[in-house]
Design an enzyme around this catalytic site. Sequence first.
Site, PDB file in Angstrom:
ATOM      1  N   HIS A  73       2.311 -36.071 -26.872  1.00  0.00           N
ATOM      2  CA  HIS A  73       1.232 -36.946 -27.352  1.00  0.00           C
ATOM      3  C   HIS A  73       1.591 -38.402 -27.029  1.00  0.00           C
ATOM      4  O   HIS A  73       2.713 -38.709 -26.618  1.00  0.00           O
ATOM      5  CB  HIS A  73       1.056 -36.752 -28.868  1.00  0.00           C
ATOM      6  CG  HIS A  73      -0.361 -36.889 -29.327  1.00  0.00           C
ATOM      7  ND1 HIS A  73      -1.244 -37.787 -28.774  1.00  0.00           N
ATOM      8  CD2 HIS A  73      -1.056 -36.253 -30.301  1.00  0.00           C
ATOM      9  CE1 HIS A  73      -2.417 -37.685 -29.384  1.00  0.00           C
ATOM     10  NE2 HIS A  73      -2.341 -36.752 -30.305  1.00  0.00           N
TER      11      HIS A  73
ATOM     12  N   GLU B  62      -8.778 -35.210 -17.702  1.00  0.00           N
ATOM     13  CA  GLU B  62      -9.902 -35.870 -18.385  1.00  0.00           C
ATOM     14  C   GLU B  62      -9.541 -37.342 -18.431  1.00  0.00           C
ATOM     15  O   GLU B  62      -8.721 -37.758 -19.253  1.00  0.00           O
ATOM     16  CB  GLU B  62     -10.069 -35.320 -19.810  1.00  0.00           C
ATOM     17  CG  GLU B  62     -10.440 -33.854 -19.904  1.00  0.00           C
ATOM     18  CD  GLU B  62     -11.893 -33.577 -19.545  1.00  0.00           C
ATOM     19  OE1 GLU B  62     -12.652 -34.547 -19.296  1.00  0.00           O
ATOM     20  OE2 GLU B  62     -12.267 -32.406 -19.486  1.00  0.00           O
TER      21      GLU B  62
ATOM     22  N   CYS C 227     -13.559 -42.780 -24.240  1.00  0.00           N
ATOM     23  CA  CYS C 227     -13.746 -42.587 -22.787  1.00  0.00           C
ATOM     24  C   CYS C 227     -15.228 -42.595 -22.443  1.00  0.00           C
ATOM     25  O   CYS C 227     -15.607 -43.057 -21.376  1.00  0.00           O
ATOM     26  CB  CYS C 227     -13.073 -41.300 -22.340  1.00  0.00           C
ATOM     27  SG  CYS C 227     -13.482 -39.892 -23.361  1.00  0.00           S
TER      28      CYS C 227
HETATM   29  P1  NAP Z   1      -2.489 -43.315 -20.888  1.00  0.00           P
HETATM   30  O1  NAP Z   1      -1.649 -44.502 -20.916  1.00  0.00           O
HETATM   31  O2  NAP Z   1      -2.796 -42.690 -19.604  1.00  0.00           O
HETATM   32  O3  NAP Z   1      -1.806 -42.269 -21.886  1.00  0.00           O
HETATM   33  C1  NAP Z   1      -2.299 -40.965 -22.042  1.00  0.00           C
HETATM   34  C2  NAP Z   1      -1.132 -40.025 -22.229  1.00  0.00           C
HETATM   35  O4  NAP Z   1      -0.416 -39.958 -21.004  1.00  0.00           O
HETATM   36  C3  NAP Z   1      -0.145 -40.491 -23.280  1.00  0.00           C
HETATM   37  O5  NAP Z   1       0.402 -39.374 -23.941  1.00  0.00           O
HETATM   38  C4  NAP Z   1       0.906 -41.169 -22.438  1.00  0.00           C
HETATM   39  O6  NAP Z   1       2.158 -41.232 -23.071  1.00  0.00           O
HETATM   40  C5  NAP Z   1       0.951 -40.250 -21.260  1.00  0.00           C
HETATM   41  N1  NAP Z   1       1.555 -40.828 -20.067  1.00  0.00           N
HETATM   42  C6  NAP Z   1       1.217 -41.962 -19.443  1.00  0.00           C
HETATM   43  N2  NAP Z   1       1.977 -42.120 -18.340  1.00  0.00           N
HETATM   44  C7  NAP Z   1       2.817 -41.060 -18.292  1.00  0.00           C
HETATM   45  C8  NAP Z   1       3.857 -40.633 -17.411  1.00  0.00           C
HETATM   46  N3  NAP Z   1       4.190 -41.334 -16.344  1.00  0.00           N
HETATM   47  N4  NAP Z   1       4.514 -39.480 -17.704  1.00  0.00           N
HETATM   48  C9  NAP Z   1       4.182 -38.759 -18.780  1.00  0.00           C
HETATM   49  N5  NAP Z   1       3.204 -39.096 -19.643  1.00  0.00           N
HETATM   50  C10 NAP Z   1       2.530 -40.231 -19.400  1.00  0.00           C
HETATM   51  O7  NAP Z   1      -3.896 -43.539 -21.526  1.00  0.00           O
HETATM   52  P2  NAP Z   1      -4.244 -44.422 -22.790  1.00  0.00           P
HETATM   53  O8  NAP Z   1      -4.346 -45.816 -22.356  1.00  0.00           O
HETATM   54  O9  NAP Z   1      -3.351 -44.084 -23.910  1.00  0.00           O
HETATM   55  O10 NAP Z   1      -5.691 -43.824 -23.121  1.00  0.00           O
HETATM   56  C11 NAP Z   1      -6.828 -44.404 -22.690  1.00  0.00           C
HETATM   57  C12 NAP Z   1      -7.376 -43.787 -21.430  1.00  0.00           C
HETATM   58  O11 NAP Z   1      -7.674 -42.397 -21.639  1.00  0.00           O
HETATM   59  C13 NAP Z   1      -8.681 -44.426 -21.041  1.00  0.00           C
HETATM   60  O12 NAP Z   1      -8.757 -44.575 -19.647  1.00  0.00           O
HETATM   61  C14 NAP Z   1      -9.699 -43.420 -21.519  1.00  0.00           C
HETATM   62  O13 NAP Z   1     -10.950 -43.525 -20.898  1.00  0.00           O
HETATM   63  C15 NAP Z   1      -9.013 -42.135 -21.226  1.00  0.00           C
HETATM   64  N6  NAP Z   1      -9.580 -41.034 -22.009  1.00  0.00           N
HETATM   65  C16 NAP Z   1     -10.268 -40.060 -21.369  1.00  0.00           C
HETATM   66  C17 NAP Z   1     -10.850 -39.040 -22.085  1.00  0.00           C
HETATM   67  C18 NAP Z   1     -11.615 -37.926 -21.409  1.00  0.00           C
HETATM   68  O14 NAP Z   1     -11.843 -36.912 -22.053  1.00  0.00           O
HETATM   69  N7  NAP Z   1     -12.016 -38.069 -20.169  1.00  0.00           N
HETATM   70  C19 NAP Z   1     -10.731 -39.020 -23.475  1.00  0.00           C
HETATM   71  C20 NAP Z   1     -10.031 -40.052 -24.110  1.00  0.00           C
HETATM   72  C21 NAP Z   1      -9.450 -41.049 -23.361  1.00  0.00           C
HETATM   73  P3  NAP Z   1       2.786 -42.609 -23.593  1.00  0.00           P
HETATM   74  O15 NAP Z   1       2.008 -43.042 -24.764  1.00  0.00           O
HETATM   75  O16 NAP Z   1       4.183 -42.204 -23.920  1.00  0.00           O
HETATM   76  O17 NAP Z   1       2.714 -43.578 -22.436  1.00  0.00           O
END
Ligand code: NAP
Length: 463
Positions: A158, A231, A265
Amino acid sequence: MTYQTINPYTNEVVATFPDATKEEVEAAITAAHEAFLSWRETAFSTRTAFLAKAAELLRADKRRYAELLTLEMGKLIAEAEAEVDLSADILQYYADQGGSLLETVTVPVAYAAEGEVEIVSEPLGVLLSVEPWNFPYYQVVRVAAPQLLAGNTILLKHASNVPQAAAMFDDLFARAGLPAGVFQNLYLPHELTEYVINDPRVRGVALTGSEEAGSIIASYAAKAVKKSTLELGGADAFVVLKDADMDKTVDWAVFGRYWNAGQVCVSAKRIIVVDEVFDEFLAKFRTGVAALKTGDPMDPKTTLAPMSSQGAADKLAGQVAEAVAGGAKAETLGDPVPSVGAFSQPTILTGMDPKNPSYYEEFFGPVAIVIRVKDEAEAIAVANDSPFGLGGSVFTKDTKNGEKVARKIDTGMVYVNHPTMVKADIPFGGVKHSGYGHELTNLGIQEFINKKVIDIVDINAAF
Ligand code: NAP
């Protein structure tokens, strides 16, 4: 990286959790695989009993579960309660389906003497579920409920700012009767993600998050030849046609853009309004946005929450500054937000055009982009001029025409007279840079299933 609970309303560190070590990760994969070998053999009735119990436990203690969401990522307590309900609905949805979504089918086959072959649905094995913080329960359940029903087992990674919401699932699922190892929360550091995906016992990865994280994780999966679903982000168009019911449309626009502090999102991130009604829409929209009340997310009078973290608020402020430098006009509205906490002043951006380097970005917070277009055709063209393709909406009194417009919008979901909706029994997924694959309903459960052909041939049949 650090797994930490930081209350966004006060910016105080509440709790810190150590990263999982390589040995712990290895042990978790082994436990998940061993659990898979027996979980896959359980009857659907065993799995549905667990899902129904988990739904019941969530609902029974809704307030407590909701308070944890508000503490960790700042969402309004009413929105947090609604998320608990939605998560319980999804668990119950799959409990109600039982094995119906995965029944064996026979297909007629011309060559076979028997005239048919069977297609059986089998779980794949251990899955990695990488989830974001914006809906800390709902995002996990979207993958866990269908995949646990299917017989897969799950390792959860998460977001690092919701460690207690993540750990909540270990406790909830154990109390609901899930055997050890079937679902495990891991405080996985980024540098061990590829290690997990490369393990032959891990058979797939589902990620919800940013485009950046999605492309990294999907590239690990591709290199290891594993199934992935993504997603990702969105920049949903909210199209207002000249015959829209203006007052209701404005109410939906304010809600659609500013709920969950704009961190959805499928938020209405680009509001595209035809020229004839643009001035009326903008005037009323300003009034609606200015009426938002920031403050304590636990206070039922608060209508705009802090953002999830100070880092997220700072990033958004930087994006607004860049948009302005690129030629846009930023208008801040409402009473000044509290000086302490991860607050972001509600903002409307106008004058955005494709020459602005920020035009194609996702603004993940309480910032609405409002775009004036000549007519319906230009509204569709602007809606489609985005790297993203997640949701979208069209507001019009002529719902037949609304459907025609919806069909021309190149995204995974379009709603007429409602911002993109999220329900337990509606599939969810996008196209273009919003990712691939589906979650929820029958579409979601099929993502990590082996559709195995079994053909029983009579050995005495002609060679
Ligand atoms: P994020 O930075 O991409 O983080 C999402 C998840 O990915 C977190 O658990 C994060 O962990 C992990 N993560 C990121 N880089 C990683 C890596 N190199 N290795 C392993 N895990 C990694 O996204 P966010 O900023 O928290 O969330 C917002 C984004 O999600 C927005 O772009 C939003 O639109 C999108 N979203 C899409 C949907 C959909 O259903 N399409 C739904 C909700 C949100 P850490 O916290 O440890 O970095």
